[in-house]
Enzyme design. Structure first.
Site, mmCIF file in Angstrom:
data_model
loop_
_atom_site.group_PDB
_atom_site.id
_atom_site.type_symbol
_atom_site.label_atom_id
_atom_site.label_comp_id
_atom_site.label_asym_id
_atom_site.label_seq_id
_atom_site.Cartn_x
_atom_site.Cartn_y
_atom_site.Cartn_z
ATOM 1 N N GLU A 1 0.823 -1.208 0.000
ATOM 2 C CA GLU A 1 0.000 0.000 0.000
ATOM 3 C C GLU A 1 0.859 1.260 0.000
ATOM 4 O OE1 GLU A 1 -3.461 -0.710 2.407
ATOM 5 O OE2 GLU A 1 -3.979 1.410 2.417
ATOM 6 N N ARG B 1 -3.409 -0.059 -3.844
ATOM 7 C CA ARG B 1 -4.069 -0.933 -2.865
ATOM 8 C C ARG B 1 -5.065 -0.149 -2.011
ATOM 9 N NH1 ARG B 1 -1.505 -6.118 0.442
ATOM 10 N NH2 ARG B 1 -3.476 -6.695 1.390
#
Ligand SMILES: NC(=O)c1ccc[n+]([C@@H]2O[C@H](COP(=O)([O-])OP(=O)(O)OC[C@H]3O[C@@H](n4cnc5c(N)ncnc54)[C@H](O)[C@@H]3O)[C@@H](O)[C@H]2O)c1
Ligand SMILES: [Zn+2]
Length: 364
Positions: A235, A240
């Site tokens: 992330e 994400r």
């Protein structure tokens, strides 16, 4: 059988999806056994409803079960200690593969334990809730909850294999199926209009227990998640983060209802997605009819789409206050997932929490 690969270089792994896979588990799991045995960690409910199938499906491979209490409270320091001690009592070695057999609670806890036991050993996800099958079993996020909040202590630790048998959902309570379904719809809302339309046409069958509809929904969702994880494992690039659609609003609702059975995670996410679309429409970003269509679909299958339906009757300031504690908060502003339409979600960085509070007041 459907196979989806999560492409992460030398940590790549396959996700296998097929009805009845549990009954043929020996074909895929026996090679991971050591001295003919495997340690399987599960919770009491899954042990009662699905463990006999896995044991039978493993044939001559002996199962050594570790059975924990069900529920979110199991993702705790205390249970992590108990589990790591038990795994060592069972003689687990680094080259072993611990089987996480259950929902997201078991998957997150076992994944975390595997990541620290003997400085890291392998594990295999065999998810048994819809939420775990379409979301938590893929991607390697592991965690426990602490005094300061949910999922604040954990690690990234990818499984070696994910084995999904949609028929395990046959014993899952309908409310849990519905809650997990919110995460399925999410993949359509993020960037896949055609899949959202598929959901509109197939949700009823899916909830009714249709194994084909469930298998298709799981395979499609898992493929979407696998792509996102391969593109942005930790992330860091923002890709994400798109998976958090509806989760900032949803998290505030969960906090307000005390992370209790009043509002399950997927129910909060469903309401959060409806709110994110209405907020986007109120900002003139997204056609109002898209927000209506999203809410209509979610409500049609019994998911909450209003604060009232989510059992929340709090002022916007209090709800926005919960968001202010979010771990993604940056200098008073919170990156927010908004939409330009169904299948067109993006990360907005210009959202002021005061504006969100005022919007939520109008939603009461
Ligand atoms: N790691 C991630 O990327 C990620 C993503 C989303 C959610 N999560 C985590 O997942 C957790 C929630 O997972 P969940 O919704 O699966 O909850 P859960 O694991 O608590 O399962 C829900 C309930 O269903 C029971 N159950 C599970 N499978 C069953 C079956 N086949 N038949 C009958 N009963 C069954 C369980 O015993 C439990 O009581 C949360 O802690 C959340 O933070 C993690
Ligand atoms: Zn979620």
């Amino acid at each position: 059988m459907t196979r989806v690969d999560v492409g992460l270089g030398d940590r790549s792994y396959p996700i296998l999806i097929e009805a009845g896979l549990l009954d043929r588990a020996v074909e895929h799991l026996a090679r991971f056994a050591r001295n003919g045995r495997m340690v399987v960690v599960t919770d009491e409910s899954v042990a009662a409803s699905q463990l006999p199938r896995l044991v039978a499906g493993l044939g001559k491979t002996r199962v050594e079960p570790i059975i924990l209490p069900p529920g979110e409270a199991t993702k705790s320091w205390g249970m992590l200690e108990r589990l790591t001690d038990q795994l060592m009592d069972h003689g687990v070695e680094r080259s072993d593969r611990i089987i996480a057999f259950g929902g997201g609670v078991i998957g997150d806890l076992v994944g975390f334990a595997a990541s620290i036991l003997k400085r890291g050993c392998g594990f295999i996800q065999v998810p048994t809730t819809l939420l775990a099958q379409v979301d938590s079993s893929v991607g390697g996020k592991t965690a426990i909850n602490t005094r300061a909040g949910k999922n604040l202590v954990g690690s990234f630790h990818q499984p070696d294999l994910v084995l999904i048998d949609p028929t395990t959902l046959d014993t899952l309570p309908l409310r849990e199926v519905r809650s997990g379904y919110a995460e399925v719809v999410k993949y359509g809302l993020i960037d896949d209009f055609d899949f959202f339309a598929w959901c509109e046409g197939n949700a009823a069958a899916l909830l009714d227990g249709d194994t084909d509809a469930r298998t298709q929904a799981i395979a499609h969702s898992v493929a979407a998640k696998a792509r996102v994880v391969a593109a942005d494992e930790r992330e860091t690039t923002g890709t994400r983060a798109l998976l958090n659609l509806g989760h900032t609003f949803g998290h505030a609702l969960e906090a307000e209802t005390g992370f209790s059975d009043t509002l399950l995670h997927g129910e909060a996410v469903a309401c959060g997605m409806a709110l994110a679309f209405r907020f986007s429409a109120a900002r003139g970003l997204c056609p109002g009819q898209d927000a209506v269509r999203v809410a209509r679909h979610l409500a049609s299958i019994g998911l909450p789409t209003t604060l009232k339906a989510a059992h929340v009757n709090t002022d916007g300031g209090t709800l926005a206050g919960h968001m202010a504690h979010d771990k993604k908060m940056e200098g008073g502003r919170l990156p927010f997932l908004l939409a330009r339409g169904i299948g067109q979600t993006f990360l907005a960085k210009d959202v002021d929490l005061g504006e969100v509070a005022a919007f939520l007041d109008r939603e009461r």
